[in-house]
Motif scaffolding. Sequence first.
Motif, PDB file in Angstrom:
ATOM      1  N   MET A  77       0.828  -1.262  -0.038  1.00 21.28           N
ATOM      2  CA  MET A  77       0.132  -0.024   0.291  1.00 21.28           C
ATOM      3  C   MET A  77       0.867   1.279   0.093  1.00 21.28           C
ATOM      4  O   MET A  77       0.655   2.292  -0.688  1.00 21.28           O
ATOM      5  CB  MET A  77      -1.032   0.022   1.114  1.00 21.28           C
ATOM      6  N   THR A  78       1.892   1.464   0.806  1.00 14.84           N
ATOM      7  CA  THR A  78       2.837   2.525   1.094  1.00 14.84           C
ATOM      8  C   THR A  78       3.454   2.847  -0.599  1.00 14.84           C
ATOM      9  O   THR A  78       3.459   3.980  -1.021  1.00 14.84           O
ATOM     10  CB  THR A  78       3.751   2.391   1.881  1.00 14.84           C
ATOM     11  N   PRO A  79       4.234   1.928  -1.266  1.00 18.12           N
ATOM     12  CA  PRO A  79       4.700   2.242  -2.681  1.00 18.12           C
ATOM     13  C   PRO A  79       3.520   2.613  -3.641  1.00 18.12           C
ATOM     14  O   PRO A  79       3.772   3.459  -4.417  1.00 18.12           O
ATOM     15  CB  PRO A  79       5.281   1.052  -2.844  1.00 18.12           C
ATOM     16  N   PHE A  80       2.319   2.057  -3.185  1.00 22.95           N
ATOM     17  CA  PHE A  80       1.415   2.279  -4.264  1.00 22.95           C
ATOM     18  C   PHE A  80       0.666   3.926  -4.139  1.00 22.95           C
ATOM     19  O   PHE A  80       0.716   4.648  -5.023  1.00 22.95           O
ATOM     20  CB  PHE A  80       0.371   1.221  -4.105  1.00 22.95           C
ATOM     21  N   LEU A  81       0.754   4.178  -2.822  1.00 22.08           N
ATOM     22  CA  LEU A  81      -0.066   5.542  -2.601  1.00 22.08           C
ATOM     23  C   LEU A  81       1.064   6.615  -2.683  1.00 22.08           C
ATOM     24  O   LEU A  81       0.949   7.855  -2.979  1.00 22.08           O
ATOM     25  CB  LEU A  81      -0.596   5.514  -1.080  1.00 22.08           C
ATOM     26  N   GLN A  82       2.218   6.295  -2.508  1.00 27.52           N
ATOM     27  CA  GLN A  82       3.390   7.132  -2.948  1.00 27.52           C
ATOM     28  C   GLN A  82       3.527   7.683  -4.365  1.00 27.52           C
ATOM     29  O   GLN A  82       3.938   9.002  -4.432  1.00 27.52           O
ATOM     30  CB  GLN A  82       4.987   6.674  -2.480  1.00 27.52           C
ATOM     31  N   LYS A  83       2.896   7.044  -5.057  1.00 26.03           N
ATOM     32  CA  LYS A  83       2.688   7.671  -6.529  1.00 26.03           C
ATOM     33  C   LYS A  83       1.689   8.633  -6.649  1.00 26.03           C
ATOM     34  O   LYS A  83       1.732   9.487  -7.609  1.00 26.03           O
ATOM     35  CB  LYS A  83       2.420   6.449  -7.384  1.00 26.03           C
ATOM     36  N   PHE A  84       0.705   8.870  -5.761  1.00 21.96           N
ATOM     37  CA  PHE A  84      -0.320   9.782  -5.831  1.00 21.96           C
ATOM     38  C   PHE A  84      -0.340  10.740  -4.647  1.00 21.96           C
ATOM     39  O   PHE A  84      -0.891  11.935  -4.593  1.00 21.96           O
ATOM     40  CB  PHE A  84      -1.729   8.965  -5.714  1.00 21.96           C
ATOM     41  N   ILE A  85       0.412  10.337  -3.541  1.00 22.87           N
ATOM     42  CA  ILE A  85       0.478  11.311  -2.480  1.00 22.87           C
ATOM     43  C   ILE A  85       1.916  11.930  -2.404  1.00 22.87           C
ATOM     44  O   ILE A  85       2.615  11.069  -1.927  1.00 22.87           O
ATOM     45  CB  ILE A  85       0.075  10.761  -1.125  1.00 22.87           C
ATOM     46  N   PRO A  86       1.917  13.266  -2.741  1.00 25.96           N
ATOM     47  CA  PRO A  86       3.549  13.894  -2.750  1.00 25.96           C
ATOM     48  C   PRO A  86       4.009  13.876  -1.268  1.00 25.96           C
ATOM     49  O   PRO A  86       3.069  14.287  -0.216  1.00 25.96           O
ATOM     50  CB  PRO A  86       3.467  14.946  -3.292  1.00 25.96           C
ATOM     51  N   GLY A  87       5.039  13.460  -0.937  1.00 25.80           N
ATOM     52  CA  GLY A  87       5.627  13.794   0.341  1.00 25.80           C
ATOM     53  C   GLY A  87       5.352  12.632   1.508  1.00 25.80           C
ATOM     54  O   GLY A  87       5.746  12.630   2.386  1.00 25.80           O
ATOM     55  N   LEU A  88       4.826  11.408   0.948  1.00 26.34           N
ATOM     56  CA  LEU A  88       4.431  10.487   1.683  1.00 26.34           C
ATOM     57  C   LEU A  88       5.552   9.614   2.262  1.00 26.34           C
ATOM     58  O   LEU A  88       6.247   8.970   1.052  1.00 26.34           O
ATOM     59  CB  LEU A  88       3.505   9.366   1.001  1.00 26.34           C
ATOM     60  N   ALA A  89       6.001   9.439   3.410  1.00 22.51           N
ATOM     61  CA  ALA A  89       7.334   8.641   3.817  1.00 22.51           C
ATOM     62  C   ALA A  89       7.015   7.252   3.651  1.00 22.51           C
ATOM     63  O   ALA A  89       5.952   6.754   3.603  1.00 22.51           O
ATOM     64  CB  ALA A  89       7.776   9.103   5.055  1.00 22.51           C
TER      65      ALA A  89
END
Length: 310
Positions: free
Chosen positions: A147-159
Amino acid sequence: MAPTRIPNATELVASGFVARRKLLSRVMSVLLFLCAALSVFVTTAIVVILVSESWEFFAQVSIIDFLTGTMWTPVFANPQFGVLPLLLATLQTAALAMMIAVPMGLLMSIYLSEYANPKVREIMKPALELLEAVPTVVYGYFALLVMTPFLQKFIPGLAGINLLVPGIILGIMILPYVVSVSEDAMRAVPNGLREGAYALGMSKWQVALRVVVPGAFSGITAAFILGMSRAVGETMVLAIAAGQNPNLTFDPREGAATITAYIVQVSLGDLPHGSLAYSTIFSTGLVLFIMTLGFNLAGFYLRKRFREAY
């Protein structure tokens, strides 16, 4: 003198059955009492241990500094014992979980109760409850690696380690609790209320929102409180995907340690037993216990305040 009457075989069998039934009733009463007493004893023992161990901690650390401090560094050379970073991270993840579970759970409950036919309900409800059988460790690594790598494509600054994704996963985890309890409460609303609303010209959606949901409000509230308590007490998902750094932040895109994640970290055995840093397990555990107790008391009040008797 009247002759002594000898009972026949039927009377002997009946008397023996009555005696066995009385004995079984007494045995079951004792067993049920012991089960209830055991639960009370375990709860009391937990409270006593938490309070007694926390008492030693608060004898050395001011409770004001503990509740208002913004730094949590119990193992550093200059230890700080402000629990706010842990408390804020815990509440953030629980709030994110409820933002997912409340609308989704309510809509799914309405569908299962009012729209789904019996065959669909018999398939969907057990399938949804299977989510409870998935180990929380699996949820944690799913949040971290998928989930984290997937959402990092859409949410900038997501650690890579953050509070947002574990909060979303927690919302999915508690869905079975919310849906199951809410749907049972909705189905308990008498059909006469539905039929009366239909007779007044209401649509199915209006009946669900204006009749069924208000009629089952106490049960729905209990479901939400149960889900909130479950989210606050979750451990492995937060320990894996949220991080173990006590970071005071209001940005869910950053990582931070929750109370349960900190307890897991300290319980690994790196700290000497009986030290002040080790006793923080019980002080933070007491905070978590009080939070859960507060949610349960709020749920009890709401159920009592808005309960409908049919």
